[in-house]
Design a protein around this motif. Structure first.
Motif, short mmCIF file in Angstrom:
data_model
loop_
_atom_site.label_atom_id
_atom_site.label_comp_id
_atom_site.label_asym_id
_atom_site.label_seq_id
_atom_site.Cartn_x
_atom_site.Cartn_y
_atom_site.Cartn_z
N GLU A 1 0.86 -1.55 0.29
CA GLU A 1 -0.30 -0.29 0.26
C GLU A 1 1.01 1.45 -0.29
O GLU A 1 0.35 2.08 -1.01
CB GLU A 1 -1.16 0.11 1.36
N GLY B 1 -0.32 2.93 -3.97
CA GLY B 1 -1.87 3.73 -3.44
C GLY B 1 -1.53 4.81 -3.80
O GLY B 1 0.04 4.87 -4.19
N GLY C 1 -5.80 8.75 -0.08
CA GLY C 1 -4.80 8.25 0.25
C GLY C 1 -3.42 8.77 0.65
O GLY C 1 -2.79 7.57 1.60
N LEU D 1 -3.68 6.59 4.57
CA LEU D 1 -3.71 5.57 3.78
C LEU D 1 -2.76 5.42 4.11
O LEU D 1 -1.36 4.28 4.43
CB LEU D 1 -4.32 4.96 3.00
N HIS D 2 -1.49 5.96 3.22
CA HIS D 2 -0.05 6.28 2.98
C HIS D 2 0.81 6.11 4.64
O HIS D 2 0.97 5.46 4.80
CB HIS D 2 0.38 7.45 2.43
N LYS E 1 -5.87 4.58 -6.52
CA LYS E 1 -7.41 4.37 -5.97
C LYS E 1 -6.91 3.14 -5.87
O LYS E 1 -8.04 2.64 -4.43
CB LYS E 1 -8.37 4.91 -6.23
N ASP F 1 -5.92 1.27 -2.60
CA ASP F 1 -6.03 1.91 -1.13
C ASP F 1 -7.71 1.06 -1.11
O ASP F 1 -7.94 0.79 -0.06
CB ASP F 1 -6.28 3.09 -1.56
N CYS G 1 -7.84 -1.22 2.01
CA CYS G 1 -8.49 -1.69 3.06
C CYS G 1 -9.99 -2.88 3.30
O CYS G 1 -9.97 -3.52 4.61
CB CYS G 1 -9.82 -0.42 2.71
N LEU H 1 -13.30 6.05 -0.16
CA LEU H 1 -13.23 6.09 -1.39
C LEU H 1 -14.24 5.00 -2.53
O LEU H 1 -13.79 5.00 -3.45
CB LEU H 1 -12.16 5.05 -1.35
#
Length: 215
Positions: free
Chosen positions: A68, A72, A79, A82-83, A152, A155, A159, A210
């Motif tokens: 990811e 990602g 994003g 999430l990073h 995306k 991502d 998840c 997302l």
């Protein structure tokens, strides 16, 4: 130390520095628990089984987090969150794995065992997925999809897979908390429980942002 062949040099240096910090944390943790215990857990104990199985379970989460981080979309607000989460998950679970491996060494036990997966839990076989995977583990096909996803799509898939992964891990954590009163194991399991439940809640919100199918 895992291979970073799929990362560029800058990211490899970043993860390398993080893993040095992880190793230092493990050493500090071990120093606090290295005092010999009168009775160490045995080879077939719940504590040893949990340490072995959860270390393996964590290894996949670390791999997913690296993917990811690399693949990602870090340019969007979701994003970018999430990073950062992927980086934190990779380093924290590497640290926890190092601690559990240290337990096994301190207890005079091998890192691997001939005991079956989840055999440390009474009725633990019922917790396994239909193909024998531990609770929450992604399949080989799912991992291949994550390895080839970008932006995306990566991502969303991250998840979904990590939510399932953490939910499976939480089942394992609750099981060991029911089976042990050993201080260092209880402390670690409770820390895992708090962090993974918090990450599940956050990942669900991000997945909704997302537009991905909920888990």
């Amino acid at each position: 130390m895992p291979s970073f062949g799929f990362l560029d040099n800058r990211r490899a240096r970043l993860f390398g520095a993080a893993l040095v910090a992880v190793l230092l944390l493990v050493a500090a943790y071990a120093a606090g628990y290295a005092t010999p215990h009168i009775t160490a857990p045995g080879d077939d104990s719940p504590e040893a089984g949990f340490a072995r199985d959860m270390t393996y379970h964590h290894s996949q989460a670390v791999r997913m987090s690296f993917l990811e981080y690399d693949r990602g979309d870090a340019t969007s607000t979701t994003g970018a969150t999430l990073h950062r989460m992927a980086y934190d998950m990779a380093t924290s679970q590497q640290y926890q794995s190092g601690v559990m491996e240290t337990w096994l060494a301190d207890w005079g036990l091998e890192a691997l065992s001939t005991h079956g997966t989840m055999s440390w839990v009474p009725g633990g076989k019922s917790m396994l997925q239909s193909d024998g995977r531990m609770p929450g583990l992604a399949s080989d096909d799912e991992m291949k999809r994550l390895e080839t996803a970008n932006g995306k799509d990566a991502d969303i898939l991250f998840c979904q897979l990590m939510i399932r992964h953490h939910l499976g891990g939480l089942h394992m954590i609750r099981a060991i908390l029911d089976l042990t009163d050993r201080a260092e194991v209880v402390e670690m399991a409770e820390n895992m429980q708090r962090s993974q439940q918090g990450e599940v809640d956050q990942l669900r919100l991000l997945l909704k942002d997302l537009g991905g199918d909920p888990v």
